[in-house]
Design an enzyme around this catalytic site. Structure first.
Site, mmCIF file in Angstrom:
data_model
loop_
_atom_site.group_PDB
_atom_site.id
_atom_site.type_symbol
_atom_site.label_atom_id
_atom_site.label_comp_id
_atom_site.label_asym_id
_atom_site.label_seq_id
_atom_site.Cartn_x
_atom_site.Cartn_y
_atom_site.Cartn_z
ATOM 1 N N GLY A 298 -6.545 -20.255 11.130
ATOM 2 C CA GLY A 298 -7.857 -20.427 10.528
ATOM 3 C C GLY A 298 -8.560 -19.107 10.275
ATOM 4 O O GLY A 298 -8.290 -18.407 9.296
ATOM 5 N N CYS A 299 -9.479 -18.744 11.182
ATOM 6 C CA CYS A 299 -10.316 -17.574 10.957
ATOM 7 C C CYS A 299 -9.555 -16.262 11.024
ATOM 8 O O CYS A 299 -9.925 -15.299 10.356
ATOM 9 C CB CYS A 299 -11.485 -17.587 11.945
ATOM 10 S SG CYS A 299 -12.613 -18.975 11.676
ATOM 11 N N VAL A 300 -8.488 -16.193 11.819
ATOM 12 C CA VAL A 300 -7.662 -14.985 11.836
ATOM 13 C C VAL A 300 -6.982 -14.812 10.488
ATOM 14 O O VAL A 300 -7.041 -13.738 9.866
ATOM 15 C CB VAL A 300 -6.629 -15.030 12.981
ATOM 16 C CG1 VAL A 300 -5.558 -13.963 12.791
ATOM 17 C CG2 VAL A 300 -7.320 -14.847 14.319
ATOM 18 N N THR B 283 -9.440 -13.809 7.774
ATOM 19 C CA THR B 283 -9.838 -12.413 7.924
ATOM 20 C C THR B 283 -8.728 -11.479 7.470
ATOM 21 O O THR B 283 -8.984 -10.467 6.793
ATOM 22 C CB THR B 283 -10.213 -12.132 9.390
ATOM 23 O OG1 THR B 283 -11.329 -12.959 9.753
ATOM 24 C CG2 THR B 283 -10.572 -10.670 9.611
#
Length: 226
Positions: free
Chosen positions: A162-164, A167
């Site tokens: 997800g957020c990794v 990013t």
């Protein structure tokens, strides 16, 4: 589409053993982005949304942060937390409406707090309250990194899928050399964790061990104060 009887873990491990892409490598000035290492995602047994992949993840993350600070390189910690109304979560916050839902992580709540095992320098480190998946989306990180002359981004945190990943993709799209610290990223389930490590390693980033990253940082000259 190719078919395979290998698991996502096996695909990733096979790529590590025989990489088909050259590394991006380190530039001159790296920054460390620790993506959402907050209790909502790290306090297993306390919150249903939490998960753990490597039990030493926080210890490794602290080691990286110490090494970056020692050389004068930026250390960033992000977390998600929202207004009481949850409206700043946008359409992302409309998929569920339970006490565990994303938009229910309120500013100042226990779920928004960083994992207590982390050592954060609140005078020197950069702390970012992000609302969306990527640490770069509508935050001032790009401006901060320009000021510091950053050309390399090392990413830790969660979730891997997800957020990794968001990013990492945004980092690459901003032309930063991008590196994922393998032991320092985690996900709720094994398959998406390793599938995304594989995908990032093939396309968007170097996926390196903490030891490799620490060794590389140790060889770099310290950044001059600005």
């Amino acid at each position: 589409m190719e078919t395979s009887d290998k698991t996502a873990r096996q695909l990733f491990e096979a790529f590590k053993a025989n990489p088909t892409r050259k590394r991006f490598g380190f530039g001159r000035t790296p920054a460390l982005i620790n993506v959402d290492p907050q209790k909502a995602y790290t306090s297993v047994g306390e919150f249903a949304t939490a998960y753990e992949t490597d039990p030493k993840q926080m210890e490794y993350t602290n080691q990286l942060a110490d090494a970056f600070r020692a050389k004068g390189f930026p250390v960033v910690w992000t977390y998600v937390a929202y207004m009481d109304s949850g409206e700043d979560c946008g359409i992302w916050g409309t998929r569920s409406n339970t006490p565990d839902s994303l938009q229910k992580i309120k500013v100042g709540s226990a779920r928004s707090q960083f994992d207590p095992r982390l050592v954060i320098d609140h005078k020197r480190d950069i702390i970012v309250n992000k609302r969306m998946a990527s640490a770069f989306f509508e935050t001032n990180l790009s401006s901060i990194f320009t000021f510091h002359g950053v050309d390399t981004v090392v990413v830790t945190g969660g979730s891997t899928s997800g957020c990794v990943r968001a990013t990492v993709v945004d980092s690459l799209q901003r032309s930063f050399r991008t590196i994922v610290a393998e032991e320092c990223v985690a996900d709720k389930h094994e398959s998406p964790h390793f599938a995304n490590l594989y995908d990032m390693a093939v396309k968007y980033a170097d996926v390196l061990s903490v030891r490799e990253i620490l060794d590389s940082i140790a060889k770099m000259p310290a950044k001059e104060a600005r």
